[in-house]
Design a protein around this motif. Structure first.
Motif, PDB file in Angstrom:
ATOM      1  N   GLY A 183       0.826  -1.195   0.000  1.00  0.00           N
ATOM      2  CA  GLY A 183       0.000   0.000   0.000  1.00  0.00           C
ATOM      3  C   GLY A 183       0.861   1.246   0.000  1.00  0.00           C
ATOM      4  N   ALA A 184       0.369   2.286  -0.648  1.00  0.00           N
ATOM      5  CA  ALA A 184       1.020   3.592  -0.633  1.00  0.00           C
ATOM      6  C   ALA A 184       0.242   4.474   0.338  1.00  0.00           C
ATOM      7  CB  ALA A 184       1.024   4.207  -2.024  1.00  0.00           C
ATOM      8  N   PHE A 185       0.951   5.077   1.267  1.00  0.00           N
ATOM      9  CA  PHE A 185       0.312   5.878   2.311  1.00  0.00           C
ATOM     10  C   PHE A 185       0.959   7.246   2.428  1.00  0.00           C
ATOM     11  CE2 PHE A 185      -0.658   1.567   3.501  1.00  0.00           C
ATOM     12  CZ  PHE A 185      -1.919   1.621   4.071  1.00  0.00           C
ATOM     13  N   GLU A 186       0.133   8.218   2.755  1.00  0.00           N
ATOM     14  CA  GLU A 186       0.587   9.512   3.257  1.00  0.00           C
ATOM     15  C   GLU A 186      -0.004   9.617   4.642  1.00  0.00           C
ATOM     16  OE1 GLU A 186      -0.483  12.720   0.607  1.00  0.00           O
ATOM     17  OE2 GLU A 186       1.276  12.355  -0.644  1.00  0.00           O
ATOM     18  N   GLY A 187       0.839   9.477   5.643  1.00  0.00           N
ATOM     19  CA  GLY A 187       0.339   9.386   7.011  1.00  0.00           C
ATOM     20  C   GLY A 187      -0.505   8.142   7.145  1.00  0.00           C
ATOM     21  N   GLU A 188      -1.723   8.296   7.630  1.00  0.00           N
ATOM     22  CA  GLU A 188      -2.640   7.163   7.791  1.00  0.00           C
ATOM     23  C   GLU A 188      -3.505   6.926   6.559  1.00  0.00           C
ATOM     24  OE1 GLU A 188      -2.893   5.133  10.633  1.00  0.00           O
ATOM     25  OE2 GLU A 188      -1.035   6.182  11.151  1.00  0.00           O
ATOM     26  N   ALA A 189      -3.463   7.844   5.603  1.00  0.00           N
ATOM     27  CA  ALA A 189      -4.336   7.769   4.430  1.00  0.00           C
ATOM     28  C   ALA A 189      -3.724   6.889   3.335  1.00  0.00           C
ATOM     29  CB  ALA A 189      -4.607   9.167   3.879  1.00  0.00           C
ATOM     30  N   MET A 190      -4.482   5.860   2.936  1.00  0.00           N
ATOM     31  CA  MET A 190      -4.037   5.016   1.832  1.00  0.00           C
ATOM     32  C   MET A 190      -4.330   5.729   0.516  1.00  0.00           C
ATOM     33  SD  MET A 190      -5.198   1.198   0.554  1.00  0.00           S
ATOM     34  CE  MET A 190      -4.367   0.219   1.789  1.00  0.00           C
ATOM     35  N   LEU A 191      -3.317   5.771  -0.345  1.00  0.00           N
ATOM     36  CA  LEU A 191      -3.451   6.378  -1.665  1.00  0.00           C
ATOM     37  C   LEU A 191      -3.777   5.344  -2.731  1.00  0.00           C
ATOM     38  CD1 LEU A 191      -0.248   8.617  -1.531  1.00  0.00           C
ATOM     39  CD2 LEU A 191      -2.571   9.196  -0.780  1.00  0.00           C
TER      40      LEU A 191
END
Length: 172
Positions: free
Chosen positions: A66-74
């Protein structure tokens, strides 16, 4: 952006919907024993979608990233090593709406290709549909080429629906 391996206990069988827009399709035309591929525009842009599940039971020892920025999955990518023919089959790559065009897909693809090389796979393969022109363009950008097709993988009307299964591959 951070790429991390997804925990199968958390993500197994998580449903998701892929939506995409397309302005045309690649028509596979038969002439005797040969085939040709020609791009045909639709009269107007269409939105298509399909439902799937992450880390489905049919996958043999899958890996999901998974690609994440912080807790948000992109977005995410999943695949598995087909031992019988020593290929990595990429079963899904999905970038969530609002996150496309930012390099997330490229980062995920590079990560799963690195995992495939590390496993000793000789090739990476994936499936897409002739009407998913943006996916085809992305896979070509990543070095994949068309290696085959199945005129009737989904229904007996796939050619008429302009949704024929394309196999694309990349030698590792």
């Amino acid at each position: 952006m951070q790429i991390v391996q997804l925990d199968e206990k958390i993500y197994k069988n998580q449903p998701f919907t892929v939506k995409y827009r397309t302005k045309g399709y690649y028509d596979i035309r038969r002439s005797g024993t040969t085939f040709s591929l020609e791009y045909v525009p639709f009269g107007e842009e269409k939105e298509l979608s399909f439902d799937d599940k992450l880390l489905s039971d049919w996958l043999d020892h899958p890996i999901a990233l998974g690609a994440f920025e912080g807790e948000a999955m992109l977005g995410f990518v999943e695949g598995f090593h087909e031992k019988w023919n020593n290929r990595c089959r990429i079963s899904n790559i999905h970038i969530l709406e609002g996150n496309r065009g930012r390099g997330t897909g490229s980062a995920l693809m590079q990560a799963i290709l690195a995992a495939a090389r590390e496993s000793g796979a000789r090739m990476a393969v994936l499936e897409t549909q002739t009407c998913n022109e943006r996916a085809i363009a992305f896979y070509r950008k990543m070095g994949f080429e068309i290696i085959g097709f199945d005129l009737y993988a989904y229904t007996n009307q796939d050619p008429e629906r302009h949704e024929v299964r394309l196999e694309m591959g990349l030698k590792l």
